[in-house]
Design a protein around this motif. Sequence first.
Motif, PDB file in Angstrom:
ATOM      1  N   ASP A 136      -0.668  11.017   6.630  1.00 11.41           N
ATOM      2  CA  ASP A 136      -1.862  11.501   5.927  1.00 11.41           C
ATOM      3  C   ASP A 136      -3.074  10.634   6.270  1.00 11.41           C
ATOM      4  O   ASP A 136      -3.135   9.462   5.870  1.00 11.41           O
ATOM      5  N   PRO A 137      -4.056  11.174   6.992  1.00 10.55           N
ATOM      6  CA  PRO A 137      -5.240  10.381   7.328  1.00 10.55           C
ATOM      7  C   PRO A 137      -5.946   9.795   6.111  1.00 10.55           C
ATOM      8  O   PRO A 137      -6.527   8.707   6.193  1.00 10.55           O
ATOM      9  N   ALA A 138      -5.873  10.481   4.988  1.00  7.66           N
ATOM     10  CA  ALA A 138      -6.527   9.973   3.780  1.00  7.66           C
ATOM     11  C   ALA A 138      -5.877   8.686   3.286  1.00  7.66           C
ATOM     12  O   ALA A 138      -6.552   7.854   2.653  1.00  7.66           O
ATOM     13  N   ASP A 139      -4.603   8.504   3.550  1.00 10.33           N
ATOM     14  CA  ASP A 139      -3.920   7.260   3.199  1.00 10.33           C
ATOM     15  C   ASP A 139      -4.087   6.204   4.290  1.00 10.33           C
ATOM     16  O   ASP A 139      -4.212   5.006   4.003  1.00 10.33           O
ATOM     17  N   LEU A 140      -4.077   6.632   5.531  1.00 12.71           N
ATOM     18  CA  LEU A 140      -4.164   5.694   6.648  1.00 12.71           C
ATOM     19  C   LEU A 140      -5.548   5.049   6.757  1.00 12.71           C
ATOM     20  O   LEU A 140      -5.655   3.855   7.058  1.00 12.71           O
ATOM     21  N   ARG A 141      -6.587   5.818   6.527  1.00 13.85           N
ATOM     22  CA  ARG A 141      -7.949   5.322   6.756  1.00 13.85           C
ATOM     23  C   ARG A 141      -8.245   4.046   5.964  1.00 13.85           C
ATOM     24  O   ARG A 141      -8.643   3.025   6.554  1.00 13.85           O
ATOM     25  N   VAL A 160       0.866  -1.188   0.000  1.00  9.63           N
ATOM     26  CA  VAL A 160       0.000   0.000   0.000  1.00  9.63           C
ATOM     27  C   VAL A 160       0.900   1.235   0.000  1.00  9.63           C
ATOM     28  O   VAL A 160       1.368   1.669   1.062  1.00  9.63           O
ATOM     29  N   PRO A 161       1.181   1.813  -1.160  1.00 10.07           N
ATOM     30  CA  PRO A 161       1.935   3.066  -1.171  1.00 10.07           C
ATOM     31  C   PRO A 161       1.141   4.164  -0.469  1.00 10.07           C
ATOM     32  O   PRO A 161      -0.062   4.316  -0.707  1.00 10.07           O
ATOM     33  N   THR A 217       3.672  13.138  14.356  1.00 12.91           N
ATOM     34  CA  THR A 217       2.626  13.491  13.397  1.00 12.91           C
ATOM     35  C   THR A 217       1.921  12.244  12.877  1.00 12.91           C
ATOM     36  O   THR A 217       0.685  12.196  12.785  1.00 12.91           O
ATOM     37  N   ALA A 218       2.692  11.223  12.529  1.00 16.93           N
ATOM     38  CA  ALA A 218       2.094   9.969  12.062  1.00 16.93           C
ATOM     39  C   ALA A 218       1.246   9.329  13.153  1.00 16.93           C
ATOM     40  O   ALA A 218       0.135   8.833  12.890  1.00 16.93           O
ATOM     41  N   THR A 219       1.744   9.346  14.370  1.00 16.86           N
ATOM     42  CA  THR A 219       1.007   8.735  15.481  1.00 16.86           C
ATOM     43  C   THR A 219      -0.272   9.509  15.780  1.00 16.86           C
ATOM     44  O   THR A 219      -1.337   8.914  16.030  1.00 16.86           O
ATOM     45  N   GLN A 220      -0.183  10.823  15.759  1.00 20.25           N
ATOM     46  CA  GLN A 220      -1.370  11.648  16.004  1.00 20.25           C
ATOM     47  C   GLN A 220      -2.440  11.402  14.946  1.00 20.25           C
ATOM     48  O   GLN A 220      -3.636  11.419  15.255  1.00 20.25           O
ATOM     49  N   ALA A 221      -2.035  11.160  13.714  1.00 21.53           N
ATOM     50  CA  ALA A 221      -2.997  10.852  12.654  1.00 21.53           C
ATOM     51  C   ALA A 221      -3.571   9.453  12.819  1.00 21.53           C
ATOM     52  O   ALA A 221      -4.763   9.218  12.575  1.00 21.53           O
ATOM     53  N   LEU A 222      -2.738   8.509  13.246  1.00 21.70           N
ATOM     54  CA  LEU A 222      -3.135   7.102  13.296  1.00 21.70           C
ATOM     55  C   LEU A 222      -4.093   6.779  14.431  1.00 21.70           C
ATOM     56  O   LEU A 222      -5.069   6.028  14.230  1.00 21.70           O
ATOM     57  N   LEU A 223      -3.840   7.291  15.617  1.00 25.14           N
ATOM     58  CA  LEU A 223      -4.568   6.835  16.808  1.00 25.14           C
ATOM     59  C   LEU A 223      -6.086   6.995  16.693  1.00 25.14           C
ATOM     60  O   LEU A 223      -6.826   6.027  16.943  1.00 25.14           O
ATOM     61  N   PRO A 224      -6.607   8.170  16.339  1.00 29.97           N
ATOM     62  CA  PRO A 224      -8.063   8.287  16.258  1.00 29.97           C
ATOM     63  C   PRO A 224      -8.661   7.429  15.147  1.00 29.97           C
ATOM     64  O   PRO A 224      -9.793   6.945  15.273  1.00 29.97           O
TER      65      PRO A 224
END
Length: 213
Positions: free
Chosen positions: A54-59, A48-49, A90-97
Amino acid sequence: MKRILVIGASRGIGLEVTRQALERGFTVRAMARSADKIALDSERLEPVPGDATDPADLRPALEGVDAVILALGVPKNLDFITKPVALFSTATQALLPLMSAAGVRRLLAVTGFGAGESSERLSLAERLPFRAVMGRAYDDKTRQEELIKASDLDWTIVRPGILTNGPHTGRYKVLTEKADWRNGIISRADVADFLLNALEADSHVGAAPVLVR
């Protein structure tokens, strides 16, 4: 637990986790900017590139996974020595929620010896060169740890010592007591071994052990 998301899967510990997880029978969703260049051949590998911040990529990457292994490394260049570092927090803050919203509760995150309260166990001889070279990166890893500990997830923080490209031996020390924490070397392959063992056994939840050979 069959499908995991590995963030930072294209090199270092993340690549070792991906390789060993496939050998153990997991389906691995491997996320990295260069995920399409991961040189592993398996029908259970899902490259998964994407951008870990980026929440749009993580979701979408979180859809249908049972656990997340967060194994971001410092950049290959030396900018982290002289410039501010925010990748890890930054990555962690995006990932957790997003994990909470997706109902994915299990998180294993790699930081390092010298992050968080483990910095107190650096010797005087270690402290000055460590701060000079790794200080900015580890300040951000400390922020990352604080975010994880404040979450409601079933988290494990893993703090390896000095990393090597040595072999997968399965022989290393898991230091859980603060009085025992110390620096040392450990291969990336053995860190990956610990991460997958902890995931399979559902062990070290709410703990942040130090790993050394």
